[in-house]
Write a protein that holds these residues in place. Structure first.
Motif, mmCIF file in Angstrom:
data_model
loop_
_atom_site.group_PDB
_atom_site.id
_atom_site.type_symbol
_atom_site.label_atom_id
_atom_site.label_comp_id
_atom_site.label_asym_id
_atom_site.label_seq_id
_atom_site.Cartn_x
_atom_site.Cartn_y
_atom_site.Cartn_z
ATOM 1 N N SER A 60 0.843 -1.193 0.000
ATOM 2 C CA SER A 60 0.000 0.000 0.000
ATOM 3 C C SER A 60 0.877 1.241 0.000
ATOM 4 C CB SER A 60 -0.929 0.018 1.215
ATOM 5 O OG SER A 60 -0.214 0.331 2.393
ATOM 6 N N VAL A 61 0.279 2.346 -0.456
ATOM 7 C CA VAL A 61 1.009 3.610 -0.523
ATOM 8 C C VAL A 61 1.372 4.092 0.881
ATOM 9 C CG1 VAL A 61 0.837 6.046 -1.168
ATOM 10 C CG2 VAL A 61 -0.040 4.281 -2.708
ATOM 11 N N GLY A 62 0.406 4.025 1.804
ATOM 12 C CA GLY A 62 0.633 4.517 3.153
ATOM 13 C C GLY A 62 1.740 3.778 3.871
ATOM 14 N N ASP A 204 -5.157 12.111 -4.613
ATOM 15 C CA ASP A 204 -6.117 11.050 -4.288
ATOM 16 C C ASP A 204 -5.440 9.835 -3.671
ATOM 17 O OD1 ASP A 204 -8.141 12.619 -5.206
ATOM 18 O OD2 ASP A 204 -8.187 11.743 -7.223
ATOM 19 N N ALA A 205 -4.281 9.422 -4.229
ATOM 20 C CA ALA A 205 -3.597 8.221 -3.732
ATOM 21 C C ALA A 205 -3.016 8.427 -2.343
ATOM 22 C CB ALA A 205 -2.480 7.819 -4.696
ATOM 23 N N LEU A 206 -2.929 9.704 -1.893
ATOM 24 C CA LEU A 206 -2.338 10.004 -0.596
ATOM 25 C C LEU A 206 -3.378 10.177 0.515
ATOM 26 C CD1 LEU A 206 0.335 12.573 -1.837
ATOM 27 C CD2 LEU A 206 0.752 10.223 -1.116
ATOM 28 N N ARG A 207 -4.673 10.149 0.164
ATOM 29 C CA ARG A 207 -5.707 10.236 1.187
ATOM 30 C C ARG A 207 -5.619 9.005 2.088
ATOM 31 N NH1 ARG A 207 -9.511 14.143 -0.272
ATOM 32 N NH2 ARG A 207 -9.406 14.786 -2.476
ATOM 33 N N PRO A 208 -5.704 9.180 3.419
ATOM 34 C CA PRO A 208 -5.573 8.022 4.329
ATOM 35 C C PRO A 208 -6.504 6.869 4.010
ATOM 36 C CG PRO A 208 -5.526 10.077 5.562
ATOM 37 C CD PRO A 208 -5.860 10.448 4.152
ATOM 38 N N SER A 209 -7.729 7.169 3.578
ATOM 39 C CA SER A 209 -8.689 6.100 3.274
ATOM 40 C C SER A 209 -8.265 5.270 2.075
ATOM 41 C CB SER A 209 -10.074 6.701 3.018
ATOM 42 O OG SER A 209 -10.010 7.640 1.945
ATOM 43 N N VAL A 210 -7.509 5.900 1.169
ATOM 44 C CA VAL A 210 -7.042 5.197 -0.038
ATOM 45 C C VAL A 210 -5.622 4.671 0.157
ATOM 46 C CG1 VAL A 210 -6.572 5.435 -2.507
ATOM 47 C CG2 VAL A 210 -8.520 6.630 -1.479
ATOM 48 N N ALA A 211 -4.792 5.441 0.859
ATOM 49 C CA ALA A 211 -3.371 5.096 0.976
ATOM 50 C C ALA A 211 -3.144 3.766 1.674
ATOM 51 C CB ALA A 211 -2.630 6.206 1.723
ATOM 52 N N PHE A 212 -4.047 3.400 2.599
ATOM 53 C CA PHE A 212 -3.849 2.157 3.340
ATOM 54 C C PHE A 212 -4.765 1.035 2.857
ATOM 55 C CE2 PHE A 212 -1.906 5.264 6.146
ATOM 56 C CZ PHE A 212 -0.760 4.600 6.573
ATOM 57 N N GLU A 213 -5.172 1.117 1.593
ATOM 58 C CA GLU A 213 -5.874 0.011 0.953
ATOM 59 C C GLU A 213 -4.819 -0.966 0.415
ATOM 60 O OE1 GLU A 213 -8.441 1.435 -2.070
ATOM 61 O OE2 GLU A 213 -9.950 2.224 -0.674
ATOM 62 N N PHE A 214 -4.773 -2.146 0.989
ATOM 63 C CA PHE A 214 -3.730 -3.116 0.647
ATOM 64 C C PHE A 214 -4.158 -3.957 -0.550
ATOM 65 C CE2 PHE A 214 -2.846 -2.072 5.038
ATOM 66 C CZ PHE A 214 -1.468 -1.982 5.065
ATOM 67 N N THR A 215 -3.212 -4.128 -1.476
ATOM 68 C CA THR A 215 -3.467 -5.010 -2.618
ATOM 69 C C THR A 215 -3.447 -6.474 -2.205
ATOM 70 O OG1 THR A 215 -1.092 -4.978 -3.149
ATOM 71 C CG2 THR A 215 -2.502 -3.357 -4.254
ATOM 72 N N THR A 270 11.281 11.092 1.508
ATOM 73 C CA THR A 270 9.844 11.033 1.769
ATOM 74 C C THR A 270 9.085 11.971 0.830
ATOM 75 O OG1 THR A 270 10.308 10.560 4.098
ATOM 76 C CG2 THR A 270 8.068 11.222 3.547
ATOM 77 N N LEU A 271 9.591 13.191 0.648
ATOM 78 C CA LEU A 271 8.942 14.142 -0.261
ATOM 79 C C LEU A 271 8.982 13.645 -1.708
ATOM 80 C CD1 LEU A 271 10.199 17.587 1.125
ATOM 81 C CD2 LEU A 271 7.914 16.585 1.342
ATOM 82 N N THR A 272 10.066 12.980 -2.087
ATOM 83 C CA THR A 272 10.158 12.443 -3.444
ATOM 84 C C THR A 272 9.105 11.374 -3.680
ATOM 85 O OG1 THR A 272 12.539 12.876 -3.497
ATOM 86 C CG2 THR A 272 11.677 11.326 -5.109
ATOM 87 N N ASN A 273 8.903 10.489 -2.724
ATOM 88 C CA ASN A 273 7.876 9.454 -2.867
ATOM 89 C C ASN A 273 6.476 10.039 -2.856
ATOM 90 O OD1 ASN A 273 8.883 6.402 -2.702
ATOM 91 N ND2 ASN A 273 10.320 7.667 -1.557
ATOM 92 N N ILE A 274 6.251 11.066 -2.017
ATOM 93 C CA ILE A 274 4.955 11.745 -2.036
ATOM 94 C C ILE A 274 4.706 12.373 -3.402
ATOM 95 C CG2 ILE A 274 3.705 13.739 -1.106
ATOM 96 C CD1 ILE A 274 4.936 13.100 1.616
ATOM 97 N N SER A 279 1.085 12.057 -8.772
ATOM 98 C CA SER A 279 0.770 12.046 -10.203
ATOM 99 C C SER A 279 0.703 10.639 -10.799
ATOM 100 C CB SER A 279 1.835 12.838 -10.975
ATOM 101 O OG SER A 279 3.116 12.286 -10.759
ATOM 102 N N MET A 280 1.038 9.615 -10.007
ATOM 103 C CA MET A 280 1.032 8.243 -10.507
ATOM 104 C C MET A 280 0.214 7.363 -9.568
ATOM 105 S SD MET A 280 5.116 7.988 -11.357
ATOM 106 C CE MET A 280 5.025 6.295 -11.924
ATOM 107 N N THR A 281 -0.577 6.494 -10.137
ATOM 108 C CA THR A 281 -1.270 5.511 -9.320
ATOM 109 C C THR A 281 -0.283 4.417 -8.921
ATOM 110 O OG1 THR A 281 -1.891 4.139 -11.205
ATOM 111 C CG2 THR A 281 -3.390 5.944 -10.610
ATOM 112 N N PRO A 282 -0.572 3.664 -7.858
ATOM 113 C CA PRO A 282 0.327 2.564 -7.488
ATOM 114 C C PRO A 282 0.550 1.586 -8.626
ATOM 115 C CG PRO A 282 -1.230 2.994 -5.721
ATOM 116 C CD PRO A 282 -1.652 3.842 -6.871
ATOM 117 N N GLU A 283 -0.489 1.330 -9.414
ATOM 118 C CA GLU A 283 -0.356 0.398 -10.545
ATOM 119 C C GLU A 283 0.625 0.942 -11.586
ATOM 120 O OE1 GLU A 283 -3.789 -0.349 -8.229
ATOM 121 O OE2 GLU A 283 -3.237 1.488 -9.318
#
Length: 493
Positions: A60-62, A204-215, A270-274, A279-283
């Motif tokens: 997950s992103v988070g 969007d990918a950094l919102r807590p509700s989305v960031a901790f959605e595990f694949t 950390t800022l680089t990964n943010i 601009s990129m989805t995890p996929e």
């Protein structure tokens, strides 16, 4: 480094024996230069390739961002321990010198053996492959660059920089200074563009509700592998300890450089990964073979060519820096009698350790021929953490062995204990998750035991041994060949 810095000290007139001649180095590294050494060696190719591996194992992103922050924190704990060791045992050579002083020649030789044989050549191979992927990515936009093309370009790069380092120390250092601008340009551009995207509401990918959605359901073993991937990007935090003898007022500047550099690098990473996730989805990140190039194509438009050039400059300078450092470690080991004396020879005119550089070059080219980048990162990160753990365990043992020894810096005992707990958990679960990759690291390190007793400890060898000359160089070549063969078979399956 100039010629006067590697000149011999004039012996006393009354003592003309050879023991009075010694090599001296000037104390020319101040606080600013010390910070530049740490930051310059940490920031290299890792931040451009490790985000994919960290996200893949974290799930997950988070959690991947948490891994990056905690990875910097763990490096800070290790750096504080190394600061104590650096001023208590004021010798250049880093881990190798400390472990040799504390545990004796065998353990020190095993660290040197694994570093010269595997750790540095594998790191060089990973950085060279990153360089090739970013240079070739604009040519092969819709597919992964061919295996042969990346290996050929990587080999040419290694050979060219080996020639430069053999020819002149001044050329090598000037290349390092110039190409440092590339890495700063690339990371600065990524962070600024990413922050602009976040200000525009693209997070969007950094919102807590989305960031901790595990694949997938996270496991401790996979999280350990995510830390190994991140640790590759942080590797180099202990490089200032390799030149402790050249640091001005090391009791003050060594810890100060650590306090400044490690938090700064952690913030930048950390800022680089943010910025990537703005601009990129995890996929998209997982599908990219060159994350920074994909980032540039999405946001920079007609100026997207800046990104691969900047990353190529960064990795080119990283290869040069690692060649310079690894050859000096090889040279130091040979000077101490732990490697063949041939590797301690320097060119009379150029003042460069050409045999040591050639050994590093050949080992790197051999490793280039096999494996995939992220598997190589897991392997070298395991060896790195193994050496760090042994060194910090040495600090704790040294306190027990010599409690009354004067220590200009003495960190709280909870610092090395915390690091050792994390180290043990990480290595155990990494070994459980990747037994072949991590097990091979242990095997290669242990092959140095018979080499040490035959090549170093056995002093009164028969004359026929010297005629046959079964040197450690040949033994390392045989061990490396076995490693390449076993690794190729394991990754093929």
């Amino acid at each position: 480094m100039n010629r006067r810095n590697c000149a011999k000290q004039e012996p006393n007139v009354q003592k003309m024996d050879k023991s009075s001649e010694r090599v001296t180095l000037k104390k020319e590294i101040g606080l600013l230069s010390a910070c530049a050494i740490i930051i310059g060696n940490i920031i290299g190719s890792g931040i451009f390739i490790s985000p994919k591996g960290v996200l893949e194992h974290a799930g997950s992103v988070g959690l991947s961002l948490v891994v990056w922050v905690l990875g910097g924190g763990i490096c800070a704990l290790g750096s504080l321990c190394y600061a104590e060791l650096g001023v208590t045992i004021p010798k250049s050579g880093g881990d190798y010198s400390y472990v040799t002083e504390i545990f004796g020649g065998l353990v020190g030789f095993l660290l040197l053996w694994s570093a010269v044989l595997i750790m540095y050549p594998t790191t060089l191979a990973v950085i060279a492959l990153t360089f090739s992927n970013y240079v070739l990515q604009p040519v092969f936009q819709n597919c992964i660059p061919p295996f042969l093309a990346t290996r050929l370009l990587s080999t040419i790069c290694i050979l060219f920089l080996t020639w430069v380092n053999c020819s002149s120390v001044r050329w090598a250092t000037r290349i390092q200074d110039f190409f440092t601008v590339g890495k700063l340009l690339a990371l600065g551009l990524i962070i600024v563009v990413g922050l602009v995207q976040i200000c525009r509401g693209h997070y969007d990918a950094l919102r807590p509700s989305v960031a901790f959605e595990f694949t997938r359901e996270p496991s401790v073993g996979q999280i350990a592998l995510a830390f190994l991937q991140a640790s590759f990007a942080f590797s180099g935090w202990n490089f200032l300890n390799y030149v402790t003898e050249e640091v001005v007022e090391p009791r003050k500047n060594l810890p100060r450089a650590i306090y400044i550099s490690i938090p700064l690098v952690t913030l930048v990473y950390t800022l680089t990964n943010i910025a990537y996730f703005s601009s990129m989805t995890p996929e998209e990140l997982l599908a990219s073979n060159a994350v920074a190039v994909t980032f540039g194509e999405k946001l920079l438009g007609m100026f997207s060519w800046i990104m691969p050039i900047s990353v190529a400059l960064s990795t080119f300078g990283g290869i040069n820096g690692y060649l310079f450092t690894s050859s000096r470690l090889c040279f130091s080991g040979a000077r101490e009698g732990h490697l063949p004396y041939l590797l301690a020879m320097i060119h009379l005119k150029n003042c460069t350790p050409i045999p040591a550089l050639l050994v590093c070059c050949i080992a790197t080219i051999l490793i280039l021929c096999i494996g995939e980048t992220h598997n190589l990162i897991n392997y070298v990160s395991f060896i790195n953490y193994l050496s760090y753990g042994v060194t910090i365990a040495g600090l704790m043992y040294y306190r027990w062995k010599k409690p009354n020894l004067f220590r200009p810096i003495k960190v709280n005992i909870l610092v090395p204990v915390s690091y050792m707990v994390f180290w043990a958990v990480l290595l155990c679960f990494s070994l459980y998750s990747e037994p072949v990759v991590c097990g091979l690291g242990m095997v290669i390190m242990l092959t140095g035991v018979p080499v040490y007793f035959l090549g170093v400890q056995w002093q009164n060898k028969p004359q026929w041994v010297y005629r046959v000359r079964l040197s450690p160089t040949l033994a390392r070549s045989c061990a490396l060949w076995c490693f390449l063969k076993m690794t190729r078979q394991s990754w093929r399956h």
